[in-house]
Design a protein around this motif. Sequence first.
Motif, mmCIF file in Angstrom:
data_model
loop_
_atom_site.group_PDB
_atom_site.id
_atom_site.type_symbol
_atom_site.label_atom_id
_atom_site.label_comp_id
_atom_site.label_asym_id
_atom_site.label_seq_id
_atom_site.Cartn_x
_atom_site.Cartn_y
_atom_site.Cartn_z
ATOM 1 N N VAL B 10 0.868 -1.177 0.000
ATOM 2 C CA VAL B 10 0.000 0.000 0.000
ATOM 3 C C VAL B 10 0.908 1.231 0.000
ATOM 4 N N LEU B 11 0.863 1.960 -1.103
ATOM 5 C CA LEU B 11 1.765 3.109 -1.284
ATOM 6 C C LEU B 11 1.007 4.279 -1.876
ATOM 7 N N THR B 12 1.468 5.462 -1.573
ATOM 8 C CA THR B 12 0.956 6.639 -2.275
ATOM 9 C C THR B 12 1.653 6.721 -3.633
ATOM 10 N N GLY B 13 1.129 7.554 -4.506
ATOM 11 C CA GLY B 13 1.772 7.745 -5.804
ATOM 12 C C GLY B 13 3.194 8.234 -5.653
ATOM 13 N N ALA B 14 3.398 9.134 -4.678
ATOM 14 C CA ALA B 14 4.742 9.678 -4.455
ATOM 15 C C ALA B 14 5.694 8.587 -3.990
ATOM 16 N N GLU B 15 5.233 7.751 -3.059
ATOM 17 C CA GLU B 15 6.092 6.672 -2.560
ATOM 18 C C GLU B 15 6.380 5.653 -3.664
ATOM 19 N N ALA B 16 5.354 5.359 -4.448
ATOM 20 C CA ALA B 16 5.541 4.391 -5.540
ATOM 21 C C ALA B 16 6.583 4.913 -6.532
ATOM 22 N N THR B 17 6.544 6.221 -6.781
ATOM 23 C CA THR B 17 7.516 6.840 -7.688
ATOM 24 C C THR B 17 8.927 6.728 -7.111
ATOM 25 N N ALA B 18 9.041 6.971 -5.805
ATOM 26 C CA ALA B 18 10.359 6.864 -5.154
ATOM 27 C C ALA B 18 10.888 5.427 -5.245
ATOM 28 N N TYR B 32 14.818 19.603 -5.174
ATOM 29 C CA TYR B 32 14.466 20.711 -4.290
ATOM 30 C C TYR B 32 13.037 20.451 -3.813
ATOM 31 N N PRO B 33 12.763 20.660 -2.530
ATOM 32 C CA PRO B 33 11.425 20.301 -2.033
ATOM 33 C C PRO B 33 10.323 21.259 -2.480
ATOM 34 N N ILE B 34 9.171 20.707 -2.807
ATOM 35 C CA ILE B 34 7.960 21.508 -3.034
ATOM 36 C C ILE B 34 6.749 20.586 -2.909
ATOM 37 N N THR B 35 5.732 21.059 -2.235
ATOM 38 C CA THR B 35 4.473 20.333 -2.122
ATOM 39 C C THR B 35 3.808 20.331 -3.498
ATOM 40 N N PRO B 36 3.195 19.245 -3.922
ATOM 41 C CA PRO B 36 3.050 17.940 -3.277
ATOM 42 C C PRO B 36 4.056 16.900 -3.779
ATOM 43 N N GLN B 37 5.168 17.372 -4.286
ATOM 44 C CA GLN B 37 6.190 16.442 -4.765
ATOM 45 C C GLN B 37 7.063 15.933 -3.623
ATOM 46 N N THR B 38 7.156 16.714 -2.550
ATOM 47 C CA THR B 38 8.129 16.445 -1.482
ATOM 48 C C THR B 38 8.210 14.986 -1.027
ATOM 49 N N PRO B 39 7.055 14.285 -0.839
ATOM 50 C CA PRO B 39 7.194 12.890 -0.393
ATOM 51 C C PRO B 39 7.990 12.004 -1.364
ATOM 52 N N ILE B 40 8.089 12.395 -2.613
ATOM 53 C CA ILE B 40 8.920 11.617 -3.541
ATOM 54 C C ILE B 40 10.382 11.725 -3.097
ATOM 55 N N ILE B 41 10.848 12.955 -2.907
ATOM 56 C CA ILE B 41 12.277 13.109 -2.607
ATOM 57 C C ILE B 41 12.603 12.732 -1.166
ATOM 58 N N GLN B 42 11.607 12.881 -0.283
ATOM 59 C CA GLN B 42 11.853 12.429 1.098
ATOM 60 C C GLN B 42 12.024 10.914 1.125
ATOM 61 N N THR B 43 11.121 10.219 0.450
ATOM 62 C CA THR B 43 11.192 8.756 0.443
ATOM 63 C C THR B 43 12.472 8.315 -0.248
ATOM 64 N N PHE B 44 12.787 8.984 -1.343
ATOM 65 C CA PHE B 44 13.991 8.607 -2.079
ATOM 66 C C PHE B 44 15.256 8.915 -1.262
ATOM 67 N N SER B 45 15.266 10.052 -0.566
ATOM 68 C CA SER B 45 16.427 10.394 0.272
ATOM 69 C C SER B 45 16.656 9.318 1.334
ATOM 70 N N ARG B 46 15.551 8.782 1.859
ATOM 71 C CA ARG B 46 15.681 7.714 2.863
ATOM 72 C C ARG B 46 16.295 6.468 2.220
ATOM 73 N N PHE B 47 15.884 6.161 1.008
ATOM 74 C CA PHE B 47 16.468 5.004 0.311
ATOM 75 C C PHE B 47 17.979 5.191 0.142
#
Lengths: 323, 396
Positions: B10-18, B32-47
């Motif tokens: 179960v993933l959001t679109g942003a997480e699935a993209t990451a 660079y962070p910006i809503t609503p893209q931020t969860p993509i780069i946050q998730t990817f940064s964690r990876f």
Amino acid sequence: MANLKELALLEERAPGFYGGHSLCAGCGIPPIVRTVLGSIPGPKVAISATGCLEVATTRYPFTAWGVPWIHVAFENAAAVAGGVEAAYRALSRRGALGAEPVTFVAFAGDGGTYDIGLQALSGALERGHRLIYVCYNNEAYMNTGIQRSGATPYAANTTTSPVGSLGRGKSERRKDMTAIVVAHHIPYAAQAAASHWQDLGRKVERAAATDGPSFLNVLATCPPGWGHDAKDSVKLARIAVETHYWPLFEVVEGHYRITHRPLHQRPLEEWLNLQKRFSHLHGERSADLVVRLQQELDEGWSQLQMRDAADAEWFRAQEEAGA
Amino acid sequence: MARVETTSQVLTGAEATAHAMRQIRPDVVPVYPITPQTPIIQTFSRFVADGKTDTVLLQVESEHSAMSAAVGAALAGGRTMTATASQGLALMVEVVYIAAGLRAPVVIAVGNRALSGPINIHGDHSDGMLARDSGALQLYAQDAQEAYDLTVLAPRLAEHPDVMLPVMVGQDGFNVTHSAEPVALLADEEVGEFVGEYRIPNPLLGGEGPSSHGVFAMPDSYFEIRYQLVEAVEAAEHVYDELAAEYARRFGRFLPAIDSYRMEDAQRALLVLGSAAGTAKDVVDDLRGEGERVGLLALRLYRPFPEAALRAAMGGVTRLGVLDRAVSPGAYPPLFSDAHAALSGTGIELRSFVYGLGGRDLSTRALRQVLSELAAPAAARIRYVGLRGEDDDGES
């Protein structure tokens, strides 16, 4: 530091920058580019901002560049350079490139550095990319027809700070870009001029050996923009140094060192009199402008001397430690 | 040739993209962070922080620099991806055009969002439309699964020798970026094999000899160079079709350029981009149940515009309602204009509907209303669905 003969030989064998470009006769930029490229050992990649250098050296289908070169836009040379350097790190670490280290050198004018490119430069310096950023500083937007920039000196006549019945040239003081860069705590920054090519070459070598960002602010003469004779280009850069208009110094890990001390400070008039952009400063009516310019120079030089004196011990300790 | 799905999360679109980015393992990701893209780069940064991918992550100081660094990295010889939305894409646009012109195959994940002013962080296609004519290809995902699949597919499309262009993979801000649903991920090795090695002609690093990128073109050459860009964008349609077929063969999921839904014998149909397709499918199902001959066309490929495929998909449709989530003040909105040009001479009547600006909900009731209006003569030049005052019955 390579001597002139070695530099010439290197250029003959593997020129980084060919002739045949369309930069003006007497332009201060080509000797800077050639000295910079010639002083970097090993392979290098050049990144240019939009400006005189880019336009005059890459008119399709020709290129003056003998090294891999990229230009993207005006305000982003540092960001592009950071991207190239990042790709280098990624490819190197998975063994996709040879072992010989590559040096990344960005060239941008004062517009692309002091003004529109300041943000990208600041970001790249903060991120700590290993690259050399060279500002060829001709003190105005020369490529678009001599408009004032943040690097244009006080009182200079440009097409957007014109002298008229009210206008007395640029009414603001130039930014201290080198100090702005130093405030980023980068390992190496310096001011140089094409007239002192050995000093420039040594600084480039030091920058190339620096593990992190380095910045060179190099004064570049401009016959059409400054209104001087092409033949006076090198002489004028020398006068800039010797009047203290453009002191030569370096900042190593935040420590200042004057790298060339003129034997005698030449009078400011020698600098002003050779350039049409200052021709309105002759005579009594403009005496206040000249006084203010002189004050700016004297303040800058005395501050620099104090910093140099305060850091002398640090440099001595470095040398003793063999650094 | 459907395969057994091994991982569904179960993933959001942003997480699935990451996740797609992690599996692609790009060399460089400047962001660079910006809503609503931020969860993509946050998730990817964690990876990246967890060592799941060895990407060099550049936390740049603006989207302009993100795209600038991306062009540098891509032309240096590294596979490069970035992500943005809204004002960030607007700031990037200068360099998106240049990326296309310099043929830098950068993949850009976009969480589509409204443009200021007034400032608004919600779903809207105005940002994508701002980059419409850049030469970057544009894909629009309907849901998180498609955001994932299209992101996996994007590098192959971008880097194809006939294409060599940036690809934007759009997903509606919040509707997709922040909506969690089951997403079937491919195995890491499958993605690795599918995307393959990154290869471009004349990279700055490791090339045959020095090359100059981004040179100055005068009137004697600029036109021809731009024409090559036009040809490359047009060639991308066929390349997309081939890749979609290969993706289906390998992984059992078929994502054609146009999603034709219940178009058999349809007389009236809707044309949409993005997440509106899900709502529209429900409405079409309901109306089909009531005996109405209605269908839906959802474009996954918006640039290049699949003109011939759209004509072929029309079947017996006589009236097409084109739903735009963006406007072109003073003219017809972008998707409508494109469809109108593509279908000129077919005799099909097109109607323009604008909906959902700044995250205004598109309800099933409103879409039923749109389809019922299509059965009658046009009431307005452009209908603003859900706009207070004009459409009080349309619900918001």
